[in-house]
Design an enzyme around this catalytic site. Sequence first.
Site, PDB file in Angstrom:
ATOM      1  N   ASP A 189       9.561  14.274   9.463  1.00 12.88           N
ATOM      2  CA  ASP A 189       9.086  14.201   8.086  1.00 12.88           C
ATOM      3  C   ASP A 189       7.639  14.617   7.812  1.00 12.88           C
ATOM      4  OD1 ASP A 189       9.353  13.481   5.312  1.00 12.88           O
ATOM      5  OD2 ASP A 189       9.116  11.292   5.740  1.00 12.88           O
ATOM      6  N   GLY A 203      11.441   2.217   3.765  1.00 10.47           N
ATOM      7  CA  GLY A 203      10.705   0.930   3.892  1.00 10.47           C
ATOM      8  C   GLY A 203       9.505   0.781   2.975  1.00 10.47           C
ATOM      9  N   ILE A 233       0.813  -1.146   0.121  1.00 11.19           N
ATOM     10  CA  ILE A 233      -0.137  -0.106   0.041  1.00 11.19           C
ATOM     11  C   ILE A 233       0.968   1.165   0.059  1.00 11.19           C
ATOM     12  CG2 ILE A 233      -2.145  -1.096   1.120  1.00 11.19           C
ATOM     13  CD1 ILE A 233      -1.201  -0.097   3.831  1.00 11.19           C
TER      14      ILE A 233
END
Length: 969
Positions: free
Chosen positions: A218, A106, A100
């Site tokens: 972030d 990652g 997804i």
Amino acid sequence: MSSVDARVLSLFRAYVDLEPRRRSRFLEDARRDDPQAHALLAAMIAADAGEHALDLSLPWLSDRLRTGNEDAADADEDDESDGENRIGTRLGPWRLVRKIGQGGMGIVYEAMRDDRQYEQRVALKCARAELSSPRLSEALLAERRHLARLQHPNIVPLLDGGVDAQDHPWFALQYVEGEAIDLWCDRRRKSLRDRVALLGQVCDALAYAHAQGVVHQDLKPSNLLVTDDGRVQLLDFGLSAPLNLGADTPAPPVALTPGYTAPEIVFRGAAPCIASDLYSLGVVLAQLLTGDGPSRSLLAQASQWLATTSSEAGAERLVRSAATATSEAIANRGLSDRRSLAKQISGDLAAIVERCLRADPTQRYRSAGELGEDLQRWLQHRPVRARDGGRLYRTGRFLRRHRLAMGLAGVTALTAAIGGGATWWQAYRVERETQATLAVSRLFEETLGSATLSGLSDTPFSSSALLRDVETKVRGLDLSAQPRTLAGALTSLARSRAVIGDYASATRLADEAARLLDRDGAPSLETRATLASLLNLQARHRQARSVAEQTLDQVPHDQLHRPLRVRLLTEIARSDWELLHHRDAQDALDAALALTRNQPERGPYAELLTLRGYWNARLLNLPQAEADFRRAIAVAADTQPALANQAREKLIQLLTLQERFAEAQGLALQLLEQRRRSLGDRHPDTGRAWVALADSQCGGGRPADCRASIERGKDILRARYGESHPEYAEALRVSTQLYFLDEHSYAERLSEMRRSASILQESYGPAHEAALRARADLGVMLLHRKPASVPDEEQRRLRDEGLALLDSVLSTSDRQKVPIFTPKLYYAIAIARRNRGDDRDTARRLLVETQTDAERYFGDSRGLHLRISYYLALLAYIQGDLATADAQMADIAAQAETAPPHLRLRLVLCNILNVRANIALHRGDRDSARNHLIRLRDTAMRWLGPEHPWVKQAQRDLDLLARTGRFPT
């Protein structure tokens, strides 16, 4: 920052400010004067241009920007395959179902509990195998540790964690059904207040994380998901760091996101802190307010950072972004124009954003809680701390919070203050204006009868002499002291001029009326709306858009002014479409439709439906277009017959395009009768009705009727518009179809087609759909078979011109993503006959593309499918596959003979019979060749008339075959 660092950034800024032609010399000078700084500058410029990954030796830049471009990572095929390979495997008790998301560190999967203990869906994050390293593993472990410490309703909670067979860490989070905060707001067209309130939730979550000693690092829209019930979920702490204010040498992050990361981290290697998160949040806030995302360019960021020395720089950038926001961004915020957006953002919101984005971190907000409090103050109309407002500012905020009570008090005070001389002067002015208005009204009643200051209905006029006389008498009245009354009279005359199709005079009058009202300081909104409409009618779309947009900014948002807003939005939509700003046009049209739906006055709704139907037709959304036209006719038929007829005219064109000629002709005759009755025989709308009828008659195989109708239409439009107007050019374009009925008129029709293309290109520009269609038709004429009287050399010159023209047309239509059909067929066969390089492979590809597009857009349109099949068979003939060509053409001919009347299909049948005669002669079968020629002669005579060139050519070939046993092939 070292002296080298400072020197590089200084060069950076100087370089970006230079004109492109001076940059090479600048770099040469830098190479000579400072080789070390030049090397670093060149590397930054190359990285900024995307030529290669950033690899600099600067300690404050090295290893900090290895990625950050998640879109590029997503596009990498190896990354994709790595992620897909894991689907179906297990990590701990979780089975991976689908990927997804993927970022610089990652991959995130949807996973289901698979140990039969209980059912649960989670979002599971693990390292990207191709990037695995001790540093990456440590970053994932750090993220897991930080999440384990965070328990907040707006932070996605950690549920599980472990390591895989290669000792790479993974962890499972609660699965969130949500959407990025910017997309969520845009899809629901959330107001600025709603957006600010959502960001207040983020401030709460971030303040909690900071209190737990975690800096996110972030923050960007994709890491702020919003659920259906409007709850923000903060996620992806992959770059998070412990808040250790005492650290001397903080560990550099694994990656950064250009545009959102604070510049002191990117360019100076500063430690992560609360201020850096608040910078990122300020960027997100600016994006939510204006729709303008941050630049991902290092060069632009460096220049912007160095330039941000004034406390006003950030605020000015935000207001500029609002002033240049797209129509889509404005509509997505529930607004109608840029001015409203800029007005709401300037002041408090701009000050809040500016405080977040200050170059010096110590001058930003001290905490996320402080930022959240300022956002809450704005929502409550209280003074925000980002602005150092004085007493006047605070008083204004107090009045806004209590505007109802203060408004009532103000009305009372104002009423008490009015009296004496002011009351007398107002009464005197009203009396003078009333007398002037009555004088003009009597003049209009005596001269025009039903014409009043509110405009005209469908009453026809036999000539413009009456209106000239009325204008002379209006100017003879003493209205110098009453500019509003004079402007009203001129506006009414402008509308009257428009009714008889005299758009030039109408525009002159409307423009004069608008200038009178502007000088008087009175609102000229209605007059300017009329002016915008008239400018669009004359294809002066840029001027029309400018007038309409400037006027719309002045129109109040209330029920009383709703019709005027609709008119102006409609004119903006028309202008944008004709200027090829299709998305902006759709936005304006949707905004207008929203204002007219379910309103008692149905005329504007019908007009907008017609406009939307026309656009759908141009995009070949044919069922939707027909539904819009028929709905518009039904809505307007009883109360607005003129609007219903506009929809009928567009529906006729749509039916003709679909080769439903019988339906088109019936509707065209009905339209013509109604317009002649209501508007008279010389009105330009009546001329267009004749042209629409001619188009359907030409395509439907009624040459004599087509010729008569088109001449009537051309005569009317020429008289009203002259020979340089787009409407006359469209009539010329339809007129050129007569060439297919009489090839001896080639020179005359080719001249008309060149004139049509020239007028439309000059009026609209070469990329406009009308100009493109005319150029395509000209290309077809240039490639079509010529009369035998045209010399071979001239035929080759015309063929080369046609190929070049259609090559340009096809390229433009591909860019605009609007498929075209007949021109592509002609082009394919022309290059197949030319046969240079891979011409024939290209021809087959184009024909197959056309066949696919025809099935997609036209369904079971028999005529078009048969024509495409014929061209595929003709390609086989050109390539020498005579057996295949003959068999396919025999089948096509059988179907064409039983098809409804259709000019192009009849010409295809004549071509088929001619080709089959050539194939039979090539095989030595003279009897079959003779039979095909006889069928060709008789078919052409029956359908195209005894004088058509096909009849004469077939007879010549029969005579030659009888005398010599051969004929030219």
